[in-house]
Design an enzyme around this catalytic site. Structure first.
Site, PDB file in Angstrom:
ATOM      1  N   CYS A  18      -2.733   3.287  15.964  1.00  0.00           N
ATOM      2  CA  CYS A  18      -3.919   4.051  16.341  1.00  0.00           C
ATOM      3  C   CYS A  18      -3.571   5.080  17.419  1.00  0.00           C
ATOM      4  CB  CYS A  18      -4.992   3.090  16.870  1.00  0.00           C
ATOM      5  SG  CYS A  18      -6.475   3.943  17.427  1.00  0.00           S
ATOM      6  N   TYR A  55       0.840  -1.216   0.000  1.00  0.00           N
ATOM      7  CA  TYR A  55       0.000   0.000   0.000  1.00  0.00           C
ATOM      8  C   TYR A  55       0.870   1.261   0.000  1.00  0.00           C
ATOM      9  CZ  TYR A  55      -4.443  -2.366   0.194  1.00  0.00           C
ATOM     10  OH  TYR A  55      -5.540  -3.123  -0.160  1.00  0.00           O
ATOM     11  N   ASN A  93     -13.587   1.087 -23.094  1.00  0.00           N
ATOM     12  CA  ASN A  93     -12.506   0.190 -22.702  1.00  0.00           C
ATOM     13  C   ASN A  93     -11.579   0.041 -23.894  1.00  0.00           C
ATOM     14  OD1 ASN A  93     -10.988  -2.084 -21.652  1.00  0.00           O
ATOM     15  ND2 ASN A  93     -12.684  -2.436 -20.245  1.00  0.00           N
ATOM     16  N   GLY A 142     -13.440   1.450 -18.049  1.00  0.00           N
ATOM     17  CA  GLY A 142     -12.166   0.918 -17.562  1.00  0.00           C
ATOM     18  C   GLY A 142     -12.287  -0.138 -16.497  1.00  0.00           C
ATOM     19  N   HIS A 196     -15.037   0.527  -3.005  1.00  0.00           N
ATOM     20  CA  HIS A 196     -13.931  -0.281  -2.441  1.00  0.00           C
ATOM     21  C   HIS A 196     -13.075   0.520  -1.481  1.00  0.00           C
ATOM     22  CE1 HIS A 196     -14.217  -3.243  -6.054  1.00  0.00           C
ATOM     23  NE2 HIS A 196     -15.137  -3.454  -5.148  1.00  0.00           N
TER      24      HIS A 196
END
Ligand code: OAD
Length: 242
Positions: A147, A68, A213, A187, A120
Site C-alpha cells: 500500500c 493472480y 452454453n 457461459g 465478483h
C-alpha cells in the site's frame, strides 16, 4: 441447435422491452481465458476454489498472488472475442440495458461494454488489508504489492468464497433484475450464488431466460431457450438474425 430455436430467440431478443445479460467464464473461453470448472480450470494442480479464499490468502499470500499474477499475465495477452463484441454492440444500439458479469477479466469493458456490473470484482483492482486505499494495476503485479499509503500488503479487489458482494453493485443488480423482461445467461455453470439466482429472479417475475452454453448447466432446466454452442459463435449468429 434447432434453427427455429435461434430464430425464436432472436425475435425475443430484438423485441425485448428490457434485455439484460449475465455472463460467466464461458464467454471468455474463446479469448483463451481458462474457465474455473472445466478441464482447463487448474493451476499447478490447485483449483480456484482452494485459492480464492480469505483463508488461503492469510495462509500463503505469496501463493495466492502468484496465481493472480499468472492470470493477469494470461489475460493481458487475451483479446475480447466476437461474443464480447456482440454484447458491446447490443449495448451501443440500446438493445442491451445492462451486463452483469461474474468474470474478473475486464474483457467486457475492453470490448466496449460500459454498463457492466462486475459482481465478483476485477482482477486488476487492488485494495489494502489495513486502510481504505483502493488502486488499479495497469500490468501484472511484480510480487506482492504494498500500500502506498500505509505500507501494508495489498490484495486483489475480487470477491473470494465466503465474502460478501459489494452492496452498491448489488443494489444496482437488483434494480436491473426488477426491470428485466429477458435475461441472457451466457457461459456460466450456475453453481455459484447469488449470481445463479439472478436469472431465476427474472423468471419468477414472468421474464424469459435464454441460455448460451456449450453444454447443460445447473440453470438449463429453468431456461426457456438453450442455445447450444460456443458463445463466440452463437451470439453473433443470433445477432445476424436480428
Ligand atoms: P465455470 O467454470 O463454473 O463455468 C463455465 C461455464 O461456461 C460452463 O457451464 C461451461 O460449459 C461454459 N462454457 C465453456 N466454454 C464455453 C463457450 N465457448 N461458450 C459458452 N459457454 C462455455 O465458470 P462460472 O460459471 O463463471 O467466482 O463460475 C462462477 C464463479 O465461480 C466465478 O465467477 C468464480 C468461480 O469461483 C469467484 O471467483 C468468486
Amino acid at each position: 441447435m434447432p434453427e427455429e430455436d435461434l430464430q425464436e430467440a432472436a425475435e425475443l431478443v430484438a423485441n425485448a422491452k428490457y434485455l439484460i445479460a449475465l455472463t460467466g467464464a464461458g464467454v471468455s473461453k474463446e479469448s483463451n481465458v481458462p474457465t474455473f470448472r472445466g478441464e482447463d480450470g487448474l493451476w499447478r494442480n490447485y483449483n480456484a476454489m482452494e485459492l480464492a479464499t480469505p483463508a488461503a490468502f492469510a495462509n500463503d499470500p505469496k501463493l495466492v498472488w502468484e496465481w493472480y499474477i499468472w492470470r493477469q499475465g494470461l489475460i493481458a495477452e487475451c483479446e475480447p472475442n466476437p461474443g464480447h463484441l456482440t454484447l458491446a454492440k447490443w449495448e451501443e444500439t440500446g438493445l442491451l440495458k445492462s451486463l452483469i458479469t461474474q468474470n474478473v477479466d475486464g474483457l467486457h469493458r475492453r470490448a466496449g461494454s460500459s454498463n457492466v456490473l462486475e459482481v465478483h470484482g476485477n482482477l486488476w483492482a487492488l485494495k489494502c488489508l489495513s486502510c481504505d486505499y483502493h488502486g488499479r494495476l495497469s500490468a501484472p503485479a511484480e510480487g506482492i504489492p504494498e500500500c502506498p499509503d500505509c505500507d501494508s500488503m495489498l490484495r486483489p479487489n475480487v470477491v473470494w468464497f465466503g465474502e460478501s458482494l459489494d452492496s452498491e453493485v448489488m443494489a444496482r443488480v437488483y434494480a436491473e433484475l426488477e426491470k428485466a423482461t429477458v435475461c441472457l445467461v451466457i457461459g456460466t455453470s450456475g453453481v455459484v450464488q447469488p449470481a445463479a439466482m439472478f436469472p431465476i429472479m427474472v423468471k419468477q417475475r414472468g421474464g424469459t431466460i435464454i441460455e448460451f452454453n456449450v453444454e447443460e448447466s445447473r440453470l438449463t432446466r429453468s431456461v426457456d431457450y438453450h442455445i447450444q454452442g460456443p458463445s463466440g459463435e452463437t451470439l453473433p449468429a443470433l445477432d445476424s438474425l436480428i
